[in-house]
Enzyme design. Structure first.
Site: not given
Ligand code: SDX
Length: 379
Positions: A261, A315
């Site tokens: 998140h 989710d």
């Molecule tokens: C919702 O924003 C809100 O409030 C949203 C929400 C709401 O109520 O409205 O809470 C609802 O949208 C929940 C999120 C649902 N999405 C997912 O479950 C999809 C999987 N999650 C990710 O794609 C991600 O965590 C996000 C999209 C939720 C957040 O993305 P960010 O903040 O842009 O983080 P990032 O992609 O830049 O990741 C930062 C780091 C990375 O590692 P490094 O490159 O720094 O080493 O964290 C890692 C990422 O690779 N990472 C993950 C991960 N999420 C982040 N690694 C593996 N699996 C994951 N799910």
């Protein structure tokens, strides 16, 4: 002139001042209008919470009664909207059907009287009342059935389940659905709410505001993740496969759905409540082998990614719960939308109160003074 550093995804950049909700991502704390989500989940109803979000205070008994009755009496949708939905392809995604139907409301209620409190109230009531009816209607019509009328004897969530499944729901199922709607109703400046506020800032109608937000919510990085979580659990198939699946995701740098998140660096408090609700459902209606897979996933992801603050988000457990309620997987995100309409409308109202059109800048990284080349000279 560039006044601040460019941040991809606008991370950490305030896009508005808001008194609607608050998240502390390190403590795992969420409040709506200052009230903890745990307390609302335990004591409130979705419509009371919607009132709180939209009008900024808990309603009196009379105010709540009037609000509920207004919503209950506006649950039916116009036959032309039903006919329009009938022509949608059955294979289309319900979120696309919902986005088109929400936008279509603007055809029928095209007046834009944004300074008139009666207009605002009407739009709030109409959107909260009809969005669940539209979701259920599309679900029945794509199976070749006629949609069924809302049942005046049922409250908001029970009636939604009734319209969706064509039978009166178990009271525990309705209660749990209502709590799910509370949990999903609002969440500060998430992508779909930002979308809603940008659209609102042009002073367009509230149906366009909600339609644009529905479109944004559907993506797999946002609300659409709940659907992907179930597909992922089915693909993993057994507890033994969890560790190799996660290892492969990490090797390929692909995202594990339902985890991570932008704001929470601990487990999302809504995930904790949803997990508890799922367990209540499993205790009454039987267990689900995918729950064991989910628990193992949470363990392994924590072991491997806790240092990055990656934990289950809202989710992750919602899909398991909806599955136990017999809801088709592609209706999970529309349920998120039904709930989030409350938050979008609260932000619509707040945006209108102190509106300035959103018009950020960009960092131009293209060329200048490029000569036009005639088509026959291009390679
Ligand atoms: C919702 O924003 C809100 O409030 C949203 C929400 C709401 O109520 O409205 O809470 C609802 O949208 C929940 C999120 C649902 N999405 C997912 O479950 C999809 C999987 N999650 C990710 O794609 C991600 O965590 C996000 C999209 C939720 C957040 O993305 P960010 O903040 O842009 O983080 P990032 O992609 O830049 O990741 C930062 C780091 C990375 O590692 P490094 O490159 O720094 O080493 O964290 C890692 C990422 O690779 N990472 C993950 C991960 N999420 C982040 N690694 C593996 N699996 C994951 N799910």
């Amino acid at each position: 002139m560039l006044v601040c550093e460019y941040k991809p995804g606008l991370e950490g950049i305030p896009a508005a001042q808001s008194a609607i909700s608050y998240v502390d991502g390190l403590q795992g704390l969420l409040e709506y209008r200052g009230i903890r989500i745990e307390e609302l989940a335990e004591k409130s109803t979705f419509l009371e919470t919607s009132y709180l979000l939209i009008w900024g205070k808990l309603p009196t008994k009379e105010e709540l009664h009037d609000f509920e009755q207004e919503i209950y009496s506006h649950r039916r949708i116009k036959y032309r909207i039903r006919d329009m939905m009938k022509s949608f392809p059955e294979s289309g995604h319900p979120m696309d059907a919902l986005q088109a139907s929400a936008a279509a409301l603007g055809l029928f209620y095209s007046r834009r009287d944004l300074h008139n409190p009666v207009y605002i109230r009407d739009a709030v009531v109409r959107l909260l009342a009809t969005i669940p009816t539209m979701v259920a209607a599309f679900q029945l019509m794509r199976k070749g059935n006629d949609p069924i009328r809302p049942n005046d004897n049922l409250d908001y969530s029970a009636n939604f389940l009734y319209m969706l499944n064509e039978k009166e729901p178990d009271p525990l199922a309705s209660k749990i659905m209502d709590v799910c709607l509370i949990l999903h109703a609002e969440h500060t400046m998430n992508a779909s709410t930002f979308s809603a506020r940008v659209t609102a800032s042009t002073l367009t109608d509230p149906y366009a505001v909600v339609a644009s937000a529905v479109g944004t919510l559907g993506g797999p990085l946002h609300g659409g993740a709940n659907e992907e979580v179930i597909q992922m659990l089915e693909e993993i198939g057994s507890v033994e496969n969890v560790r190799p699946y996660i290892d492969t995701c990490l090797e390929r740098k692909s995202k594990i759905m339902g985890f991570g998140h932008r704001v929470y660096k601990v487990k999302d408090p809504r995930a904790t409540i949803l997990q508890d609700l799922s367990e209540q459902l499993f205790a009454k209606f039987g267990s689900d082998k995918y729950y064991d897979i989910a628990l193992e996933m949470e363990r392994v992801v924590e072991e491997k990614l806790a240092h990055k603050g990656i934990y289950p988000n809202v989710d992750f457990y919602s899909g398991l719960l909806y599955r136990k309620l017999g809801i088709p997987t592609d209706i999970f995100t529309p349920i998120f939308a039904i709930a989030r309409v409350a938050g979008w409308l609260a932000h619509w109202k707040e945006q209108l109160a102190e509106n300035r059109i959103f018009r950020p800048t960009q960092v131009y990284n293209g060329q200048h003074e490029v000569k036009y080349s005639p088509i026959e000279e291009r390679e």
